[in-house]
Design a protein around this motif. Sequence first.
Motif, PDB file in Angstrom:
ATOM      1  N   ARG A 354      42.414  50.451  44.233  1.00 36.86           N
ATOM      2  CA  ARG A 354      42.675  49.618  45.410  1.00 36.86           C
ATOM      3  C   ARG A 354      41.726  48.430  45.384  1.00 36.86           C
ATOM      4  N   GLY A 355      40.959  48.217  46.468  1.00 36.77           N
ATOM      5  CA  GLY A 355      40.022  47.094  46.442  1.00 36.77           C
ATOM      6  C   GLY A 355      40.710  45.748  46.319  1.00 36.77           C
ATOM      7  N   GLN A 356      40.042  44.819  45.671  1.00 38.02           N
ATOM      8  CA  GLN A 356      40.518  43.429  45.576  1.00 38.02           C
ATOM      9  C   GLN A 356      41.705  43.329  44.624  1.00 38.02           C
ATOM     10  N   TRP A 357      42.797  42.745  45.132  1.00 41.94           N
ATOM     11  CA  TRP A 357      44.036  42.602  44.348  1.00 41.94           C
ATOM     12  C   TRP A 357      44.512  41.160  44.366  1.00 41.94           C
ATOM     13  N   ALA A 358      45.006  40.700  43.216  1.00 39.06           N
ATOM     14  CA  ALA A 358      45.891  39.525  43.101  1.00 39.06           C
ATOM     15  C   ALA A 358      45.408  38.316  43.895  1.00 39.06           C
ATOM     16  N   THR A 359      44.187  37.883  43.621  1.00 42.68           N
ATOM     17  CA  THR A 359      43.637  36.719  44.311  1.00 42.68           C
ATOM     18  C   THR A 359      44.443  35.466  44.004  1.00 42.68           C
ATOM     19  N   SER A 360      44.639  34.627  45.034  1.00 45.96           N
ATOM     20  CA  SER A 360      45.233  33.295  44.881  1.00 45.96           C
ATOM     21  C   SER A 360      44.112  32.281  44.956  1.00 45.96           C
ATOM     22  N   LEU A 361      44.054  31.395  43.982  1.00 43.39           N
ATOM     23  CA  LEU A 361      42.977  30.409  43.887  1.00 43.39           C
ATOM     24  C   LEU A 361      43.539  29.006  44.058  1.00 43.39           C
ATOM     25  N   LYS A 362      42.919  28.203  44.914  1.00 39.52           N
ATOM     26  CA  LYS A 362      43.363  26.830  45.142  1.00 39.52           C
ATOM     27  C   LYS A 362      42.152  25.906  45.298  1.00 39.52           C
ATOM     28  N   TYR A 363      42.413  24.623  45.096  1.00 42.84           N
ATOM     29  CA  TYR A 363      41.403  23.579  45.300  1.00 42.84           C
ATOM     30  C   TYR A 363      42.036  22.487  46.154  1.00 42.84           C
ATOM     31  N   HIS A 364      41.371  22.152  47.261  1.00 44.46           N
ATOM     32  CA  HIS A 364      41.944  21.172  48.185  1.00 44.46           C
ATOM     33  C   HIS A 364      40.830  20.368  48.839  1.00 44.46           C
ATOM     34  N   LYS A 365      40.892  19.075  48.651  1.00 43.87           N
ATOM     35  CA  LYS A 365      39.966  18.137  49.289  1.00 43.87           C
ATOM     36  C   LYS A 365      38.510  18.555  49.111  1.00 43.87           C
ATOM     37  N   GLY A 366      38.164  18.825  47.858  1.00 49.42           N
ATOM     38  CA  GLY A 366      36.767  19.076  47.524  1.00 49.42           C
ATOM     39  C   GLY A 366      36.285  20.494  47.712  1.00 49.42           C
ATOM     40  N   LYS A 367      37.165  21.399  48.087  1.00 53.62           N
ATOM     41  CA  LYS A 367      36.752  22.788  48.269  1.00 53.62           C
ATOM     42  C   LYS A 367      37.661  23.738  47.492  1.00 53.62           C
TER      43      LYS A 367
END
Length: 783
Positions: A354-367
């Motif tokens: 279980r635990g952390q699953w399928a992270t979505s990663l994005k970059y928007h306006k410097g973050k």
Amino acid sequence: MKNKNRILKYLMLALGLLPSSAMAQADPNFYIYLCFGQSNMEGNAKIQPQDLLSIDSRFQMMAAVDNPAMNRKMGEWSVAVPPLCRPNTGLTPVDYFGRTLVKYLPNNIKVGVIHVAIGGCKIEAYMTDSIGNYVKTAPDWMVPMLAAYDNNPYQRIVTLARKAQKQGVIKGILLHQGESNCGQEDWPVKVKSVYDHLLKDLSLKAEDVPLLAGEVVRANGGGRCISMNPIINRLPEVIPTAHVISSEGCSNASDSLHFDAAGYRMLGKRYAYEMLHLMGHDVVVKNPMLWADVPDPDVIRVGEYYYLVSTTMHLMPGAPVMRSKDFQNWETVSFDKLTDSPKYNMEKGTVYGRGQWATSLKYHKGKFYALFAPNDNPGGDTYLYSADKAEGEWKLVSRMKHFHDASLFFDDDDRVYVVYGTGQICELKSDLSGVIPGTDRILFKREADETGLLEGSRMVKHDGKYYLTMISWPAGKARHQVCYRMDSLNGPLEKKTILLSSFGGFPYVGQGTIVDGTDGNWYGIIFQDRGGVGRVLTCMPCRWIDGWPMLGDENGHVPTYMVKPVLGEAVKTIYASDEFEGSELNKAWQWNHNPIDHAWKVGNGKLTLKVARIAHSIYDAPNTISQRTMGPKSSVSVQVDVKHLKKGDYAGLAVFNDDGALLQIEKTALGYRLSQKTTSVQLGQKDKEIQDYKEESHGQLEFVKDNIWLKINADFRPGKDIATFEYSLDGKTWKTIGLPFKMGYDYRRFFMGARFALFNYGTKVKGGKAEFKHFCYNVKDMR
């Protein structure tokens, strides 16, 4: 003095005490390759106009026979215009082997090939002890080909190679042969005989002159001699300096025996890519891109770096962020950990699988933003983190309801969405604190043919259109990657299969994302189930065709090799050897659940693991620390100082999983006992609590010294998934212990590939400790 030395050399040469190359002024920048085999090395495809264009003069061939029509004389160099073998032969892999080498090698390097091949011949045609009888019994159609080499093709190679050594340096040997020896299990041994004779007769060293051997035609499983490929793939076990070139995806002629021109081009490039790699000129990503457990990927590019996230479940710290400039050299740069539930500390249950699953990663306006949802209860809400730098500190932004396999998406107008599950979408508040009420809706309903898995959402925008990629796995059919395309998030949607491909002797690939490259191209990163090692990552071109992101090579297959977007990057890995010198752990390490921090210490050349909680087995023991196993073959070794163990303590090295194996040390009345054991755990489905644990011993050793060295070897090649075990009492001489262990993969328990783990747990009292030193991690690429 110089004249005396020169006269002495001539005398020694005349007496046969020096090789003929001793007097030569060989150019170290002239790389020479010996090429031999049967019809697929000879060249069976028609030479096409494109094969006669733009041949760099740095690519040369030494004629092995006269060719008056091309003004070629045996033993003389000329530009490598096809045919390279004999008059009236065709295109060969060597054509594009040489062209690719000169394309990527420095401009001061020349490449020369010596090419001897006989259609239909067996390997015995190149064996010094069998060529005589072979010629006598050769079929009539082969007689002229043998005669062209004075009935001794091996000797022709040696004679020309000795001449070439006066002008350059032999850097490798290329072989394509085996069709006429199909099914003969002793073929690798016969090839070794030829290779060894060449090394001896030309005064070469194996470590300087690798052997590259190509697979025969696959024809999508219908190749007439495809059963020979497993035998060819055993060649590196017999010749340590041999490397096998995959023919997967190389197109073939209608006879399913020979490659066609496109197939020869592709195969020749693969020979070149492997040779470049062996010479330290890595120009390609070799799939799998990461032959390790890196499932559920999301990848973005920010500036010159690609950033990758993956699922690590019960491992802490989790949510690893990795980065690379070229898709090959990845390093882990940051983590986070979960503490909401006591189960993350293995209290009142566990979070195995279980635990952390399928992270979505994005970059928007410097973050940077990372969104993931653990499959836990409690703790199963969605987490949204942000960071100014992916390599820096990540801070929790908000908690929301559970989103399964979600994709965070920032639109051009700064509105923010989450696409999740199977076709569901909602909009987030502008401060990202939660979902805007009333925005959660169905984006699309699954089609009638989607009768199984349809998940793994990844949303991107390109040229004004929205693209949602997902894995599709209908019941009874192959998994594949699909894409939904729309002009607006209100629809309508179109759907297309963008990848349907098996790869490397394993099942079909599916689930991942697409990303724009620094070179202006697009790429796909998709995972593949590979048994004991876990779910590995493949990398491939993404070609925009009629507005669709089509994945794979020109034939829609996962490529064995893909040219990197940038060249010259330093080697980086997501695994690491460790001398434990610093005060912080290398980021390659992860704990099994959260550790008890006061019970471990690193520095001064050792990692100390102290018993701080009584455990029943390795599965409920805190402070077990591990790294991913790596394919195709990997091994780890470590020195263990056990003088501070207490009665009932168990320390050692493991290949850790729901079904695993240990090299386990315990204290005895007379000293210590090393056991090789297999282990298995059964978990409850609600809280993942440990319900049952079994172990079985397969070998023991009694010893008295306080230090012992342990080693585990893992082989993840197709059909293997085998771990073997060794020990040493002096760090030099290794001995096998126990039995080989078959590693597996169970999505119902750990849902993870095997891990190399260090452990120390106590079953009776607290306070015992083990010290680990000189952790050495080796990966051997035998592909």
